[in-house]
Design a protein around this motif. Sequence first.
Motif, PDB file in Angstrom:
ATOM      1  N   PHE A   1       0.861  -1.173   0.000  1.00 25.73           N
ATOM      2  CA  PHE A   1       0.000   0.000   0.000  1.00 25.73           C
ATOM      3  C   PHE A   1       0.899   1.224   0.000  1.00 25.73           C
ATOM      4  N   MET A   2       0.297   2.381  -0.164  1.00 26.80           N
ATOM      5  CA  MET A   2       1.031   3.629  -0.211  1.00 26.80           C
ATOM      6  C   MET A   2       0.253   4.665   0.597  1.00 26.80           C
ATOM      7  N   ILE A   3       0.958   5.609   1.179  1.00 27.43           N
ATOM      8  CA  ILE A   3       0.310   6.700   1.908  1.00 27.43           C
ATOM      9  C   ILE A   3       0.471   7.969   1.083  1.00 27.43           C
ATOM     10  N   ASN A   4      -0.635   8.615   0.768  1.00 31.92           N
ATOM     11  CA  ASN A   4      -0.623   9.870   0.024  1.00 31.92           C
ATOM     12  C   ASN A   4      -0.827  10.999   1.020  1.00 31.92           C
ATOM     13  N   LEU A   5       0.109  11.950   1.032  1.00 32.18           N
ATOM     14  CA  LEU A   5       0.015  13.103   1.930  1.00 32.18           C
ATOM     15  C   LEU A   5      -0.104  14.379   1.113  1.00 32.18           C
ATOM     16  N   ARG A   6      -1.040  15.232   1.489  1.00 36.09           N
ATOM     17  CA  ARG A   6      -1.219  16.522   0.829  1.00 36.09           C
ATOM     18  C   ARG A   6      -0.133  17.482   1.308  1.00 36.09           C
ATOM     19  N   VAL A   7       0.382  18.291   0.410  1.00 37.44           N
ATOM     20  CA  VAL A   7       1.321  19.349   0.771  1.00 37.44           C
ATOM     21  C   VAL A   7       0.855  20.644   0.106  1.00 37.44           C
ATOM     22  N   ASP A   8       1.223  21.778   0.706  1.00 37.13           N
ATOM     23  CA  ASP A   8       0.769  23.055   0.164  1.00 37.13           C
ATOM     24  C   ASP A   8       1.724  23.649  -0.868  1.00 37.13           C
ATOM     25  N   ASN A   9       2.974  23.158  -0.915  1.00 33.33           N
ATOM     26  CA  ASN A   9       3.971  23.675  -1.848  1.00 33.33           C
ATOM     27  C   ASN A   9       4.960  22.539  -2.111  1.00 33.33           C
ATOM     28  N   LEU A  10       4.702  21.754  -3.136  1.00 29.30           N
ATOM     29  CA  LEU A  10       5.515  20.557  -3.371  1.00 29.30           C
ATOM     30  C   LEU A  10       6.973  20.900  -3.648  1.00 29.30           C
ATOM     31  N   ASP A  11       7.218  21.884  -4.480  1.00 32.68           N
ATOM     32  CA  ASP A  11       8.603  22.235  -4.806  1.00 32.68           C
ATOM     33  C   ASP A  11       9.364  22.650  -3.551  1.00 32.68           C
TER      34      ASP A  11
ATOM     35  N   ILE B   1       7.695   1.828   3.311  1.00 33.93           N
ATOM     36  CA  ILE B   1       6.359   2.209   2.829  1.00 33.93           C
ATOM     37  C   ILE B   1       6.514   3.404   1.905  1.00 33.93           C
ATOM     38  N   LYS B   2       5.916   3.316   0.729  1.00 36.07           N
ATOM     39  CA  LYS B   2       5.995   4.413  -0.234  1.00 36.07           C
ATOM     40  C   LYS B   2       5.085   5.551   0.223  1.00 36.07           C
ATOM     41  N   ILE B   3       5.642   6.759   0.218  1.00 29.30           N
ATOM     42  CA  ILE B   3       4.901   7.971   0.557  1.00 29.30           C
ATOM     43  C   ILE B   3       4.762   8.782  -0.726  1.00 29.30           C
ATOM     44  N   GLU B   4       3.536   9.124  -1.069  1.00 31.63           N
ATOM     45  CA  GLU B   4       3.281   9.992  -2.210  1.00 31.63           C
ATOM     46  C   GLU B   4       2.900  11.362  -1.665  1.00 31.63           C
ATOM     47  N   LEU B   5       3.627  12.383  -2.076  1.00 33.82           N
ATOM     48  CA  LEU B   5       3.306  13.752  -1.703  1.00 33.82           C
ATOM     49  C   LEU B   5       2.502  14.360  -2.843  1.00 33.82           C
ATOM     50  N   TRP B   6       1.426  15.076  -2.508  1.00 36.91           N
ATOM     51  CA  TRP B   6       0.519  15.595  -3.535  1.00 36.91           C
ATOM     52  C   TRP B   6       0.158  17.037  -3.228  1.00 36.91           C
ATOM     53  N   GLU B   7       0.395  17.904  -4.194  1.00 35.94           N
ATOM     54  CA  GLU B   7      -0.092  19.279  -4.135  1.00 35.94           C
ATOM     55  C   GLU B   7      -1.277  19.379  -5.077  1.00 35.94           C
ATOM     56  N   GLN B   8      -2.474  19.531  -4.530  1.00 34.75           N
ATOM     57  CA  GLN B   8      -3.671  19.675  -5.353  1.00 34.75           C
ATOM     58  C   GLN B   8      -3.623  21.040  -6.042  1.00 34.75           C
ATOM     59  N   VAL B   9      -3.713  21.047  -7.376  1.00 38.57           N
ATOM     60  CA  VAL B   9      -3.602  22.282  -8.131  1.00 38.57           C
ATOM     61  C   VAL B   9      -4.973  22.839  -8.507  1.00 38.57           C
TER      62      VAL B   9
END
Length: 122
Positions: free
Chosen positions: A68-78, A111-119
């Motif tokens: 499985f993977m955990i997706n975490l929201r971030v406010d500024n990916l760069d 565990i794979k962590i996916e960082l996501w900035e919703q655009v």
Amino acid sequence: MAKVTGLGGVFYVVKDPAATRQWYRDTLGLDGEYGPQMSWSEETGDQPYSLISHFSDDSYMKPGTGGFMINLRVDNLDGFIAQLKEKGVDVLDSVDEGYGKFAWLLDPDGIKIELWEQVEAP
């Protein structure tokens, strides 16, 4: 009518919970009494959402080892990637899909962590 309102948490077994919590604290800045905790009240994006997604195999979770993977929201990916690199964290890859920006890393338990900035809004 009663309804589900959001993701309540991700729970999984690790060899050393204290060490894993310390990594999340030091690496991702996430802390809490029972583990990494995030408050939705801190989210400022347009129509923020969480997603439960299903896959027929684990290829998207690779090179993670947990199935499985955990997706975490971030406010500024760069900016967040720059902070991770300053800490010596190996960022596996990053991509801009138009609707959102993504980057990936592994936690100390594989565990794979996916960082996501919703655009944009869904």
